[in-house]
Design a protein around this motif. Structure first.
Motif, PDB file in Angstrom:
ATOM      1  N   THR A 103       3.839   3.074   9.369  1.00  0.00           N
ATOM      2  CA  THR A 103       3.102   3.455   8.536  1.00  0.00           C
ATOM      3  C   THR A 103       2.121   2.704   7.843  1.00  0.00           C
ATOM      4  O   THR A 103       1.120   2.843   7.308  1.00  0.00           O
ATOM      5  N   LEU A 147      -4.774   9.553  -1.885  1.00  0.00           N
ATOM      6  CA  LEU A 147      -3.825  10.889  -0.444  1.00  0.00           C
ATOM      7  C   LEU A 147      -3.627   9.736   0.506  1.00  0.00           C
ATOM      8  O   LEU A 147      -2.375   9.971   0.653  1.00  0.00           O
ATOM      9  N   THR A 148      -3.523   9.180   1.485  1.00  0.00           N
ATOM     10  CA  THR A 148      -3.474   8.403   2.452  1.00  0.00           C
ATOM     11  C   THR A 148      -2.641   7.085   2.269  1.00  0.00           C
ATOM     12  O   THR A 148      -1.621   7.521   2.454  1.00  0.00           O
ATOM     13  N   VAL A 196       5.153   7.806   0.612  1.00  0.00           N
ATOM     14  CA  VAL A 196       6.563   9.731   1.207  1.00  0.00           C
ATOM     15  C   VAL A 196       7.187   8.899   2.549  1.00  0.00           C
ATOM     16  O   VAL A 196       8.329   8.403   3.072  1.00  0.00           O
ATOM     17  N   VAL A 197       6.769   8.610   3.414  1.00  0.00           N
ATOM     18  CA  VAL A 197       6.995   8.501   5.526  1.00  0.00           C
ATOM     19  C   VAL A 197       7.308   7.155   4.958  1.00  0.00           C
ATOM     20  O   VAL A 197       8.979   6.951   5.150  1.00  0.00           O
ATOM     21  N   ALA A 206      -3.801  14.574   4.574  1.00  0.00           N
ATOM     22  CA  ALA A 206      -4.091  15.267   3.900  1.00  0.00           C
ATOM     23  C   ALA A 206      -6.237  14.621   4.246  1.00  0.00           C
ATOM     24  O   ALA A 206      -6.379  14.689   3.033  1.00  0.00           O
ATOM     25  N   ALA A 218       0.291  13.925   9.227  1.00  0.00           N
ATOM     26  CA  ALA A 218       0.640  13.458   7.195  1.00  0.00           C
ATOM     27  C   ALA A 218      -0.917  13.500   6.776  1.00  0.00           C
ATOM     28  O   ALA A 218      -1.742  13.611   5.976  1.00  0.00           O
ATOM     29  N   TRP A 219      -1.436  12.753   8.258  1.00  0.00           N
ATOM     30  CA  TRP A 219      -3.256  11.847   8.192  1.00  0.00           C
ATOM     31  C   TRP A 219      -3.732  12.918   8.195  1.00  0.00           C
ATOM     32  O   TRP A 219      -5.173  12.861   6.564  1.00  0.00           O
ATOM     33  N   THR A 223      -1.284   2.430   6.958  1.00  0.00           N
ATOM     34  CA  THR A 223      -2.608   2.001   5.648  1.00  0.00           C
ATOM     35  C   THR A 223      -3.355   0.602   5.774  1.00  0.00           C
ATOM     36  O   THR A 223      -4.396   1.001   4.651  1.00  0.00           O
ATOM     37  N   CYS A 244       0.759   9.317   1.618  1.00  0.00           N
ATOM     38  CA  CYS A 244       0.969   9.198   2.622  1.00  0.00           C
ATOM     39  C   CYS A 244       1.617   8.358   2.699  1.00  0.00           C
ATOM     40  O   CYS A 244       3.387   8.198   3.250  1.00  0.00           O
ATOM     41  N   TRP A 245       1.756   7.152   2.524  1.00  0.00           N
ATOM     42  CA  TRP A 245       2.377   5.815   2.997  1.00  0.00           C
ATOM     43  C   TRP A 245       3.627   5.528   2.324  1.00  0.00           C
ATOM     44  O   TRP A 245       4.656   5.692   2.731  1.00  0.00           O
TER      45      TRP A 245
END
Length: 800
Positions: A437, A417-418, A424-425, A293, A289-290, A441, A421-422
């Protein structure tokens, strides 16, 4: 000496290994790496090397030496770059001091304690798995066919690492510690602290990119490396997540510095490929995921600001990076199906681990003025926490606007985007994975808040604005450091002396197993790994002996062991505790230490025909012995284990502070105070005083006003099983005596703010031990055992 080797020499050796490997990566990439990123690139390269060598199992034992060779090659091949780095360090001492300070903060509980230990004790036993795994992988590689999966040790290794559990951090840890000949149990916390400190360079590079310089950039990087949630996970020994965090920040720094390398020769993408591969190796496919991004931001930079020719060069870089990354993360990619199953299981597990409730999203701001990140602060601390979180959030919003005004689009996009990601995850996973997560972050959000400091100072640096910026910086820094200090004060440290004794048992009886281990402590699987141990109360108990404990972490009743199942264990390792039963008659005491006893099965020992434990009235005990005789027609004799004389000190009848709480039958000494209790011994002579409990803060034991001992740092592997402290011996006259236990005011020592739990105090005549000689009588004389004090009686068959 061991403390200095693990806490001082080991991180220096790791720094040299990472610097050498980083220099070699930089040379291979054409010299484009910023000096602050050399350590991170080196860590990534060492992870890749250790993964590849352990993947080819016959080469696994060569891993430490290959790592050394890689580092030496980099140091010897780049003398000019080394001189430049030395000059830069002289001009910018803060950049060198930053990782040192971050390391000292991360390792503070161990450093202040001044002994070899680690801070994840009694919080989460995953550290034990990483110690076992790191040792196994370096000696045997990623090959698991020879493990005995009927015992706890083999099952742990097989069920974790044999199913493609992420091992990137473990192979680097095992290889580097083995290179210096260090016990992994004591090198574990320094390794975690070093990996976290290695993230300072990328954080500093990012702080510079948001518009900070000098002391402000340094403070921003420090806050980004040790925000409250990250610090809590560091104390917990979360090596996978700490390593992934360091690689995530390194990837972000490379994205922010993309002008230095993107669009050039293909080899310039090597550091980026290695960093992403190391993150995947350490955390598994979840790190993707990261990685995605970072890649998306780079693709956006190419699409928006590169001519066609440059785009072709970027395509070549992408192909090169894909191949290099695939090779570096080959073990994970080769077992991708299994790795995805592991990642999915972690993401979807309903088991919250050591989290009673989900973490709060506001913890991402790096401030939490409480003893633990797992519980909400109370009272005034909660109010101040909310104020600091609000201030940090406002600074982060100002920082986001600042980055956009400064046209730092790549950095702003990576941060955005990071955060995506946080979000969404966090929605897609359950409590345990969501907390990880959130932790990963947190440094990004903290850096964004420090961008708000740059925004407040402005480009022209007007005195009033600079003063306000420094005031905001001081508040952000203080909030993080105070949060960390509160968690530091509550850390539980592993008991050094007990594990050193276990290590001596492991060396003394190496190769003589398998051994049955009746104490609950999963770290024993590392210390006794050469004995192939099984624990009835572990997550993976030996199937034939699982009934000896009523569940995970529960006390073991060895007298319930089926004779045939126990016969498979030449050794039994027990805690030294007079209240516990000794093993069956087939075993004799082979060794005794301060904490443990080792029992060895006698050759040609008579087989057991049955055992009964003796409790209740004398008549009931006699009836049980009679029933045993009737049910054992083939037996020739009875063996009885005498029960020692025990003088119990009544905690219920003691005088103690009203504010002390209760836990089961014990006392929770949560505040300073003194316990006073009366007891009486039946005869004059030497007596041993035994104390049971979880005693991290130091307490002072005295009898009749004479100080007997200071007891602290004595913990068992589980709060459900009281820890038995080695006895103190003294001579007493017959009659009544007064015992006192004093819990003093908390000091700055780690763990001193926590409660000391006192479960029991009792005395036994000196030299009493569970290994008292068994009494044997012919079967026909079984009545002679009636009315006497025994733990158990066993019917034994004639020797073969």
């Amino acid at each position: 000496m061991s403390f200095l080797a693990t806490a001082v020499l080991y991180p220096c050796a790791l720094a040299a290994l990472a610097l050498g490997a980083g220099l070699l990566v930089d040379r291979a990439a054409g010299g484009t790496l910023a000096p602050a990123l050399l350590l991170s690139a080196g860590v990534a390269a060492l992870i890749a090397l250790s993964q590849l060598l352990t993947f080819m199992s016959p080469l696994a034992p060569a891993t430490p030496w290959a790592m050394l060779a890689l580092a030496l090659a980099g140091l010897l091949a780049c003398p000019g770059r080394l001189r430049m780095l030395a000059g830069a360090a002289a001009r910018r001492p803060l950049l060198v001091a930053g990782p040192v300070v971050a390391y000292a903060l991360a390792l503070a509980p161990v450093l202040v304690a001044g002994r070899t230990t680690f801070s994840s004790f009694m919080a989460l036993a995953d550290s034990a798995v990483h110690m076992m795994g790191a040792d196994y992988l370096i000696h045997h590689g990623q090959s698991y066919g020879g493990l005995d999966v009927h015992n706890s040790y083999g099952r742990f290794i097989s069920d974790y690492y044999g199913t493609s559990y992420p091992s990137g951090a473990d192979t680097l840890f095992g290889g580097s510690a083995t290179l210096l000949g260090l016990p992994l149990i004591w090198a574990f916390q320094p390794f975690n602290a070093f990996i976290l400190a290695s993230a300072f360079g990328p954080a500093w590079q990012l702080a510079r990119r948001v518009g900070l310089s000098g002391a402000l950039a340094w403070a921003a990087a420090l806050c980004a490396v040790v925000p409250a949630l990250v610090y809590g996970y560091d104390l917990l020994g979360s090596v996978k997540e700490i390593t992934a965090l360091a690689m995530m920040l390194a990837a972000g720094a490379l994205v922010a510095d993309h002008d230095r390398w993107l669009g050039g020769p293909a080899r310039r993408s090597l550091p980026f490929a290695l960093v992403l591969a190391a993150g995947v190796s350490a955390l598994g496919p979840a790190f993707g995921a990261w990685g995605i991004a970072a890649i998306v931001v780079l693709l956006g930079a190419v699409a928006l600001g590169r001519p066609a020719a440059a785009r072709r060069r970027v395509a070549a870089q992408a192909a090169f990076a894909a191949v290099a990354g695939a090779i570096a993360a080959l073990p994970t990619i080769a077992g991708l199906g299994a790795s995805l199953k592991v990642a999915s299981a972690i993401a979807s597990t309903s088991n919250p681990g050591n989290l009673h409730t989900p973490l709060r999203a506001t913890q991402v701001f790096g401030v939490w003025l409480g003893d633990s990140y797992k519980a909400q602060p109370a009272g005034g601390s909660l109010t101040l926490t909310r104020l600091l979180i609000g201030l940090t959030a406002a600074a982060a919003l100002a920082g986001a606007a600042w980055l956009l005004r400064a046209r730092s689009y790549a950095l702003a996009a990576w941060i955005a985007l990071t955060l995506v990601c946080w979000g969404v995850v966090s929605v897609a996973v359950t409590t345990w994975a969501g907390a990880k997560t959130l932790m990963i972050t947190s440094p990004v959000v903290v850096l964004l808040a420090w961008a708000g400091v740059a925004a407040l100072a402005g480009k022209r640096r007007a005195p009033a604005r600079v003063a306000a910026a420094f005031a905001l910086a001081a508040a952000l820094l203080a909030g993080v450091l105070i949060s960390d200090e509160l968690q530091y004060r509550s850390a539980n440290l592993a008991p050094t002396a007990r594990y050193e004794e276990l290590a001596s048992v492991g060396h003394r009886f190496a190769g003589q197993g398998p051994a049955l281990f009746t104490d609950f402590d999963e770290y024993a699987m590392y210390e006794l790994r050469r004995l192939d141990i099984g624990g009835p109360d572990f997550v993976y108990p030996p199937p034939a002996l699982a009934s000896l404990a009523s569940g995970y972490g529960q006390p073991v009743a060895l007298e319930r062991a089926p004779p045939a199942a126990l016969a498979a264990y030449p050794l039994v390792v027990t805690r030294r505790d007079p209240l516990q039963s000794r093993p069956p008659a087939a075993y004799e005491l082979a060794w005794q230490g301060d904490y443990y006893e080792v029992w060895k099965r006698r050759r040609a020992a008579p087989a057991s025909a049955g055992t009964v434990t003796l409790a209740g009235s004398a008549a009931q005990q006699c009836a049980r012995i009679a029933a045993l005789v009737r049910s054992s027609p083939g037996a020739s004799a009875l063996a009885a284990a005498p029960a020692p004389r025990v003088v119990a000190v009544s905690l219920a009848a003691s005088r103690h502070p009203r504010r002390w709480g209760h836990e089961r039958l014990g006392l929770v000494m949560g505040v300073p105070g003194t316990l006073r209790a009366r007891f009486s011994v039946p005869s004059a002579g030497a007596w041993e005083v035994w104390v049971q409990g979880q005693l991290m803060p130091t307490v002072t034991l005295a009898i009749d006003g004479h100080r007997l001992a200071s007891i602290g740092g004595e913990l068992s592997g589980n709060s459900l099983v009281p820890d038995t402290v080695p006895p103190r011996t003294l001579v007493l006259r017959a009659g009544s005596h007064t015992l006192t236990i004093d819990r003093g005011a908390p000091t700055f020592a780690p763990g001193d703010r926590g409660a000391a739990v006192l479960d029991a105090i009792f005395l036994t005549p000196a030299r009493t031990q569970a290994g008292l000689a068994l009494e044997q009588v012919p079967l026909a004389r079984w009545h002679s055992l009636c009315g006497r004090s025994y733990r158990w009686v066993e019917a034994v068959q004639p020797a073969a």
